[in-house]
Design an enzyme around this catalytic site. Structure first.
Site, PDB file in Angstrom:
ATOM      1  CB  SER A 542      -0.955  -0.041   1.185  1.00 52.12           C
ATOM      2  OG  SER A 542      -2.006   0.875   1.033  1.00 52.12           O
ATOM      3  CG  ASP A 628      -7.153  -2.361  -3.200  1.00 53.99           C
ATOM      4  OD1 ASP A 628      -7.806  -1.682  -2.388  1.00 53.99           O
ATOM      5  OD2 ASP A 628      -5.925  -2.529  -3.115  1.00 53.99           O
ATOM      6  CG  HIS A 663      -5.802  -2.513   0.416  1.00 52.30           C
ATOM      7  ND1 HIS A 663      -5.169  -1.851  -0.611  1.00 52.30           N
ATOM      8  CD2 HIS A 663      -5.161  -2.127   1.553  1.00 52.30           C
ATOM      9  CE1 HIS A 663      -4.197  -1.102  -0.122  1.00 52.30           C
ATOM     10  NE2 HIS A 663      -4.170  -1.259   1.187  1.00 52.30           N
TER      11      HIS A 663
END
Length: 691
Positions: A542, A628, A663
């Site tokens: 991320s 995501d 995610h």
């Protein structure tokens, strides 16, 4: 090698736009499907499928290693594991996995019942709910105060839009009440007639708090609060005594809290303190007094109190401490607990209401560790549940007797295949960054590790949003340690490992400190003989994936392999797109390049996608998720496409897009292990370490 698989080549399509008089080229903009969040464009899907096919073809010869790593990791997990039961009211609650189970089951039994299974009651069966689904995640799980209803939320796509259902625990059946699109916690009213929650709007923002009455149409739910600022998010919670429901709104910098009585949720909300740019606060309540944890005078935070009837009249109870970063407060009937970090190490302090300044810290046995309050649901507690671990100590559950100041071990993480902590060592070192700042680094390594500069090292960091990376335990990491690696966590600026100022020193106009810290830590580890240039595998996900992209651009020669999970690498384009769900709420973290030319210039200077250049890059393993909502799939896809087009080396670049996940990658405890095994296999392969 003429028989080597051929990587896919994404088409370059001219796409140019101008911001603040500056021309920006984005030849892979077409990979963002105009119909998003639906992804139906055949060209986009064909490219993603081609990348996945290439990934599978390249990894095929290494599947035996992946399988071996997977089996090692799986063998370290107790398959029929369960949590330590915890009392809440008339019941003991716990969760348990069955052998072979990907998901847990939720159980309870009456307090005082014989522990022979005869009184055990199955509350929720995650394996049954997940059956036949490619993805499953349980979100909110809230049992009513009287213990007869369960409200729970599930996501079966990875898009993080949860559906709430309510189960009658007496009959075992779900009630007709169903709420789609939920994105919040669930808090029951005092009489269990309903609960508070929040739904996501079309931009995936929770801008509301609502009250649902059991048995009534969702269309009739009462909106108790609505947030007008598109950058703020609304959440719901409750105080420890469960007499007040907390409605909080805020962004990464600012907080505003409203209180409603749990027994009368439609009463006029009480605003604790109005939003003031840069002021954050959270709270608990004891006997009519609010205990407010705030950074209003110092980034180390302080603790103030105020009467519930006059919530804006703050009186300092515990002053800021330059050496102690206060991270939170929790009130119990006879004492309150302050948590924080000193020099980056977790601290838990017990304070009496009659002598609040004289806190007593709980002593832990190691010099470097991670510790914190566990599940403590009752207000009247004299024994606290704690969690503890270190880089060499498996997760441990303690009960702490407040009166006696003693710790009792309730559970130690079991590793069925065996674990000998004496085979490993851990250290906490400090390395100077280029501006002289000393950056802590937590390192774990085999006991026979020789610092001769030739050994492989795996370096991990995150460095954003004030998120600290704790020096905790990992069974998956052992597969690297047992093959001669050292594993290091760089506690770089951008996280709040050393306090909120540490976070501020890695965001907005100071963002590049995060990247510089990481590079300088790596160079310091090389100088210390821990490893050598080109022998370092690095990983982050991320915002940590953004870090991976930035340092791959700036110092490619240092890295022997790069793992970037769901990487936030298209920073400039994302921050320029106010229609994306998260963007307005992210401007306090990264800057607003739409309105601020300086923010535009800074973001453009480091955004990994925009700074790919014609140079040699290290081997790269990149992941993404089609569903995501946080880092959209096209960010890793565009980055991989541009790298393939521009880089001058023949090093491997792999892109894997999970077509049915979000995610966090695949769900299920074993499926996620397989993905870790793939990444570790890639690292071993690229660094030439014996399999």
């Amino acid at each position: 090698m003429t028989d080597s698989p051929t990587p896919p080549v994404a088409e370059r399509r001219p796409h140019v736009f101008t911001v603040h008089g500056e021309r920006v080229e984005d030849p892979y903009a077409w990979l963002k499907d105009p119909a998003y969040p639906e992804v139906t464009d055949p060209a986009v899907l064909d490219y993603l499928k081609a990348e996945n096919a290439y990934f599978e073809e390249v990894m095929a010869p290494h599947r035996p290693l992946v399988d071996r790593l997977y089996e090692e990791m799986k063998a370290r997990i107790k398959e029929d594991d369960s949590s330590v039961p915890q009392k809440d009211g008339d019941w003991l609650y716990w969760t348990a996995f069955e052998t072979g189970g990907q998901y847990r089951k939720w159980w309870r039994r009456p307090v005082g019942a014989v522990d022979d299974g005869s009184a055990d009651e199955l509350l929720l069966d995650e394996p049954a709910l997940a059956e036949g689904k490619e993805y499953f995640r349980l979100g909110a799980f809230a049992i009513s105060n009287g213990g007869h209803l369960l409200a729970y939320a599930i996501d079966d796509s990875g898009a993080e839009r949860f559906t709430v259902r309510v189960k009658d625990l007496a009959t075992g059946r779900d009630l007709p009440d169903t709420i789609p699109g939920m994105l919040s916690d669930i808090v029951w009213t005092a009489d269990d007639s309903g609960f508070l929650y929040g739904v996501a709007n079309d931009q995936w923002r929770t801008d509301n708090a609502r009250l649902h009455r059991i048995g009534t149409p969702v269309a009739d739910d009462i909106e108790l609060y609505r947030e007008a600022d598109e950058g703020y998010r609304v959440s719901v919670g409750e105080t420890s005594a469960r007499n007040w429901i907390v409605i909080a709104t805020g962004d990464h910098n600012t907080t505003e809290i409203w209180l409603v009585p749990a027994g009368d949720p439609t009463a006029t909300p009480i605003m604790v303190a109005p939003r003031l740019e840069g002021r954050e606060y959270d709270l608990d309540e004891h006997d009519g007094t609010l205990f407010i944890h705030t950074n209003d005078t110092d980034p180390q935070f302080r603790l103030v109190t105020a009467p519930v009837g006059r919530p804006g009249e703050w009186t300092e109870l515990i002053a800021p401490d330059p050496h102690f970063y206060m991270t939170g407060v929790e009130c119990f009937r006879d004492f309150f607990v302050v948590e924080g970090r000193e020099d980056g190490l977790d601290q838990i302090a017990i304070h009496r209401y009659d002598a609040p300044a004289a806190g007593r810290r709980i002593a832990f046995p190691e010099a470097s560790y991670a510790a914190g309050l566990g599940d403590n649901p009752e207000y009247a507690m004299d024994v606290l549940r704690l969690g503890y671990e270190s880089m060499v100590t498996p997760g441990t559950v303690y009960d702490y007797d407040v009166a006696a100041d003693t710790l009792t071990v309730r559970k130690v993480q079991e590793i069925p295949s065996g674990y000998d902590g004496a085979k490993y060592r851990t250290e906490r070192v400090k390395i100077a960054a280029r501006d002289g700042t000393m950056v802590p680094v937590s390192v774990v390594y085999p006991a026979d590790f020789v610092r001769d500069g030739t050994r492989p090292l795996y370096l991990y960091a995150y460095g954003a949003y004030g998120h600290a990376v704790a020096p905790g335990f990992s069974t998956g990491r052992l597969s690297l340690l047992d093959r001669g690696f050292a594993f290091a966590i760089a506690h770089i600026r951008g996280g709040d490992d050393l306090g909120q100022q540490w976070y501020h020193d890695g965001k907005l106009e100071k963002r590049t400190n995060t990247f510089n810290d990481f590079v300088d830590v790596a160079k310091g580890l090389v100088a210390g003989g821990w490893t050598g240039a080109g022998r370092i595998a690095i990983a982050g996900g991320s915002a940590g994936g953004e870090l991976m992209g930035a340092v791959a651009n700036s110092d490619p020669e240092l890295w022997g392999a790069v793992v970037a999970d769901v990487p936030f690498v298209d920073v400039l384009n994302t921050m320029l797109d106010a229609d994306l769900p998260l963007t307005p709420g992210e401007w306090p973290e990264w800057g607003n390049p739409i309105e601020d030319p300086a923010a535009f210039a800074l973001i453009r200077s480091y955004s990994p996608y925009d700074n790919v250049v014609a140079q040699d890059y290290p081997p790269l393993f990149i992941t993404g998720g089609l569903n995501d909502p946080r880092v959209t799939y096209w960010e890793p896809a565009k980055w991989a496409a541009r790298l393939r087009s521009v880089k001058t080396d023949d090093n491997l670049l792999l892109l894997k897009i999970n077509m049915g996940a979000g995610h966090g990658g695949k769900s299920g405890r074993f499926e996620s292990l397989r993905e870790i095994a793939e990444e570790h296999a890639f690292v071993l392969w690229q660094l030439g370490v014996g399999e």
